[in-house]
Design an enzyme around this catalytic site. Structure first.
Site, PDB file in Angstrom:
ATOM      1  N   HIS A  50      -2.554   0.142  -0.730  1.00 23.63           N
ATOM      2  CA  HIS A  50      -2.375   0.579   0.646  1.00 23.63           C
ATOM      3  C   HIS A  50      -3.741   0.919   1.251  1.00 23.63           C
ATOM      4  O   HIS A  50      -4.745   0.973   0.545  1.00 23.63           O
ATOM      5  CB  HIS A  50      -1.414   1.781   0.728  1.00 23.63           C
ATOM      6  CG  HIS A  50      -1.792   2.910  -0.172  1.00 23.63           C
ATOM      7  ND1 HIS A  50      -1.066   3.265  -1.280  1.00 23.63           N
ATOM      8  CD2 HIS A  50      -2.853   3.732  -0.139  1.00 23.63           C
ATOM      9  CE1 HIS A  50      -1.659   4.277  -1.881  1.00 23.63           C
ATOM     10  NE2 HIS A  50      -2.742   4.587  -1.207  1.00 23.63           N
TER      11      HIS A  50
HETATM   12  C1  T46 Z   1      -4.717   7.009  -2.334  1.00 23.85           C
HETATM   13  C2  T46 Z   1      -4.761   6.844  -3.812  1.00 23.85           C
HETATM   14  C3  T46 Z   1      -6.138   6.962  -4.367  1.00 23.85           C
HETATM   15  C4  T46 Z   1       2.647  13.728  -2.262  1.00 23.85           C
HETATM   16  O1  T46 Z   1       3.741  14.337  -2.211  1.00 23.85           O
HETATM   17  N1  T46 Z   1       1.536  14.313  -1.741  1.00 23.85           N
HETATM   18  C5  T46 Z   1       0.330  13.694  -1.755  1.00 23.85           C
HETATM   19  O2  T46 Z   1      -0.677  14.275  -1.294  1.00 23.85           O
HETATM   20  C6  T46 Z   1       0.238  12.380  -2.325  1.00 23.85           C
HETATM   21  C7  T46 Z   1      -1.096  11.637  -2.364  1.00 23.85           C
HETATM   22  C8  T46 Z   1       1.370  11.806  -2.841  1.00 23.85           C
HETATM   23  N2  T46 Z   1       2.556  12.480  -2.816  1.00 23.85           N
HETATM   24  C9  T46 Z   1       3.743  11.863  -3.427  1.00 23.85           C
HETATM   25  C10 T46 Z   1       4.244  10.605  -2.742  1.00 23.85           C
HETATM   26  C11 T46 Z   1       4.835   9.804  -3.898  1.00 23.85           C
HETATM   27  O3  T46 Z   1       6.157  10.213  -4.114  1.00 23.85           O
HETATM   28  O4  T46 Z   1       3.377  11.457  -4.765  1.00 23.85           O
HETATM   29  C12 T46 Z   1       3.986  10.232  -5.106  1.00 23.85           C
HETATM   30  C13 T46 Z   1       2.954   9.201  -5.533  1.00 23.85           C
HETATM   31  O5  T46 Z   1       2.147   8.854  -4.386  1.00 23.85           O
HETATM   32  P1  T46 Z   1       1.570   7.379  -4.154  1.00 23.85           P
HETATM   33  O6  T46 Z   1       2.569   6.373  -4.562  1.00 23.85           O
HETATM   34  O7  T46 Z   1       1.072   7.285  -2.742  1.00 23.85           O
HETATM   35  O8  T46 Z   1       0.344   7.366  -5.175  1.00 23.85           O
HETATM   36  P2  T46 Z   1      -0.819   6.290  -5.360  1.00 23.85           P
HETATM   37  O9  T46 Z   1      -1.468   6.640  -6.652  1.00 23.85           O
HETATM   38  O10 T46 Z   1      -0.340   4.904  -5.183  1.00 23.85           O
HETATM   39  O11 T46 Z   1      -1.863   6.575  -4.156  1.00 23.85           O
HETATM   40  C14 T46 Z   1      -2.542   7.817  -4.052  1.00 23.85           C
HETATM   41  C15 T46 Z   1      -2.576   8.297  -2.597  1.00 23.85           C
HETATM   42  O12 T46 Z   1      -1.255   8.315  -2.076  1.00 23.85           O
HETATM   43  C16 T46 Z   1      -3.441   7.431  -1.707  1.00 23.85           C
HETATM   44  O13 T46 Z   1      -3.676   8.063  -0.475  1.00 23.85           O
HETATM   45  O14 T46 Z   1      -5.658   6.657  -1.643  1.00 23.85           O
HETATM   46  O15 T46 Z   1      -3.880   7.714  -4.526  1.00 23.85           O
END
Ligand code: T46
Length: 135
Positions: A50
Site C-alpha cells: 500500500h
Molecule cells: C506501513 C507498514 C510499514 C492498527 O490498528 N493501528 C495501526 O497503527 C496500524 C499500523 C495497524 N493497525 C491494525 C490494522 C490491521 O488490522 O493492525 C493490523 C495490521 O495492519 P496492516 O495490515 O496495515 O499492516 P502492514 O504491516 O501491512 O502495514 C503497516 C502499516 O499499516 C503501514 O502504514 O507503512 O506497516
C-alpha cells in the site's frame, strides 16, 4: 529516490550495552504522532502493499532483519534493514512492501499521523494513476 532516505542513528554505547534516542527535529524529520511495531512475522509472508497520500514514517528493524521494497511509480528500490542503527524514512506517496523477515524480526515504525485506515491506497493501479496526476 525522492522521499526515501536511509538515516544513520547515533548509538550511545558503553560497557552496559547500547542506546539510541529518536527525537523530533534531531533525527526524526516530522512530528511523531504514533509508534507501532511489527513482530511475530511468518517466514515467506510479506506485508504492506500500500501507499499513503499524507503519511511519513521511519522504519527501524530493532531486532533481526527484513527487506523493504519502495516504489514511487517510476522506480523501485530495495533496502535491507538489519541493524537498529539505521532508519528508513519513507515519505508520502511511496508504495511499500516488506518481506524476507528473519526469525525474531521486530520492525518498529514511527509515524507522522494517527492511524486512519481510510487514507491507505491499497490498489497498485490506483496508486500509479495518482502519482501520474490522474487521481
Ligand atoms: C506501513 C507498514 C510499514 C492498527 O490498528 N493501528 C495501526 O497503527 C496500524 C499500523 C495497524 N493497525 C491494525 C490494522 C490491521 O488490522 O493492525 C493490523 C495490521 O495492519 P496492516 O495490515 O496495515 O499492516 P502492514 O504491516 O501491512 O502495514 C503497516 C502499516 O499499516 C503501514 O502504514 O507503512 O506497516
Amino acid at each position: 529516490m525522492n522521499n526515501i532516505k536511509l538515516i544513520e542513528l547515533i548509538s550511545h554505547g558503553d560497557n552496559r550495552g547500547s542506546l539510541i534516542a529518536l527525537e523530533k527535529e534531531h533525527n526524526v524529520p516530522f512530528d511523531i504522532k504514533r509508534v507501532y511495531y511489527i513482530y511475530d512475522t511468518k517466514r515467506g509472508v510479506p506485508r504492506g502493499f500500500h501507499a499513503h497520500e499524507d503519511l511519513e514514517q521511519m522504519l527501524i528493524c530493532v531486532s533481526g532483519s527484513c527487506k523493504i521494497k519502495v516504489d514511487n511509480g517510476k522506480e523501485q528500490e530495495v533496502y535491507e534493514l538489519n541493524t537498529p542503527e539505521q532508519a528508513l524514512y519513507i515519505g508520502k506517496m511511496i508504495w511499500r512492501e516488506m518481506y524476507d523477515f528473519s526469525q525474531g524480526c521486530v520492525l518498529m515504525v514511527i509515524a507522522s499521523q494517527y492511524y486512519n485506515p481510510k487514507e491507505y491506497i491499497r490498489d497498485y493501479n490506483k496508486f500509479i494513476e495518482i502519482v501520474n496526476g490522474g487521481g
